[in-house]
Design an enzyme around this catalytic site. Structure first.
Site, short mmCIF file in Angstrom:
data_model
loop_
_atom_site.label_atom_id
_atom_site.label_comp_id
_atom_site.label_asym_id
_atom_site.label_seq_id
_atom_site.Cartn_x
_atom_site.Cartn_y
_atom_site.Cartn_z
N TYR A 239 8.16 -11.06 -2.68
CA TYR A 239 7.20 -10.92 -1.58
C TYR A 239 5.89 -10.32 -2.10
CZ TYR A 239 5.42 -9.68 3.06
OH TYR A 239 4.66 -9.56 4.19
N SER B 62 -0.55 -8.00 3.13
CA SER B 62 0.35 -6.86 3.26
C SER B 62 -0.13 -5.77 2.34
CB SER B 62 1.78 -7.26 2.88
OG SER B 62 2.63 -6.12 2.76
#
Length: 285
Positions: free
Chosen positions: A157, A144
């Protein structure tokens, strides 16, 4: 696919495991790979999703990154079907635990790492010896843009994606000369269910009402709702374009930053003074 198929079994389609194939990026990439001639072994966690994948013609399996036995069973089953070979792995399945770092229970952080880091590591380790024996392979990890820069209320995350970046880049160096290539895809905002699926987890693990960040949580939820309503996220096709290059190129890149916001973020991180860059991020994320 010529570089992957140029083996003693060149007549067979190249094989790939795609995790988290029930929806979003994983589902799109699994279908696109199948259409491009790959033999796709797709994974999901829910029986209904596995049945739906099988109805589409996929060889589908249960796998939960948090359950080591399911990872072992997946690899065993796939290798039995391929005669002990595997051309590629696409680690994609993950979940997103939202919440400010000071509100985050350590159990929630552990769970985030079980699913997003330790499970990926387990599956990757199991296929590397297979690829070493055959002299080729592609390991592609859907990281990501939050593995390259932080965002408010995304500490768990971000930490999991930073960990994947470091772990798999070390593996990339260690596999040099083996014929096995490692790539990381770093998407920005792409249409998927990851944030919607993470909402119940946030509600379960974070005491929003008691938090000093209560107002900030509300603002972020509204921003997410508006972004979804206005379709401001990119199509998963942009991720598949990067995945396809990572799988087929003679010289796959270590990093594939996809979507304009992600690329802009990387440029700003490179050119702006660090303190200014983080101040901008704090206001915009």
């Amino acid at each position: 696919m010529a570089s992957l198929a140029a083996t003693d079994r060149a007549a067979e389609p190249p094989s790939i495991i795609v995790t988290g194939a029930s929806s979003g990026i994983g589902a799109y990439c699994a279908r696109a790979l199948k259409a491009d001639g790959w033999r796709v072994f797709a994974t999901a966690r829910k029986a209904a999703d596995i049945a739906a994948l099988e109805a589409e013609g996929f060889e589908a399996f249960f796998m939960d990154y948090r359950e080591g036995a399911s990872i072992e069973a997946l690899v065993t089953a796939v290798l039995e079907r391929t005669g002990g070979r595997l051309d590629a792995l696409y680690n994609n399945g993950a979940h997103a635990q939202a919440g400010a770092v000071e509100d985050l229970p350590v159990e929630a952080l552990r769970d985030q790492f079980e699913a997003n880091v330790f499970g990926w590591h387990d599956l990757t380790r199991r296929v590397v010896p297979v690829m070493r024996r055959q002299g080729h392979g592609r390991l592609v990890h859907c990281s990501s843009i939050l593995g390259l820069m932080p965002a408010r209320f995304r500490g768990a995350y971000c930490a999991s994606k930073y960990a994947i970046e470091g772990l798999m880049l070390c593996l990339r160096q260690e596999l040099r000369g083996s014929g096995i290539h490692v790539s990381l895809i770093e998407p920005g905002p792409v249409r998927s269910n990851i944030h919607a699926n993470g909402r119940p987890l946030f509600e379960k693990t974070i005491d929003k009402a008691a938090s000093v960040h209560s107002a900030g949580y509300g603002e972020q939820m509204e921003q997410a709702r508006l972004a979804a309503a206005e379709a401001r996220r990119s199509d998963p096709q942009v991720v598949y374009a990067a995945l396809r290059h990572a799988l087929l190129s003679q010289r796959p890149k270590p990093h594939y930053v996809v979507t304009m916001p992600a690329r802009l973020g990387v440029i700003l991180k490179r050119v702006l003074p660090t303190a200014l860059f983080y101040r901008i991020l704090a206001r915009t994320t």
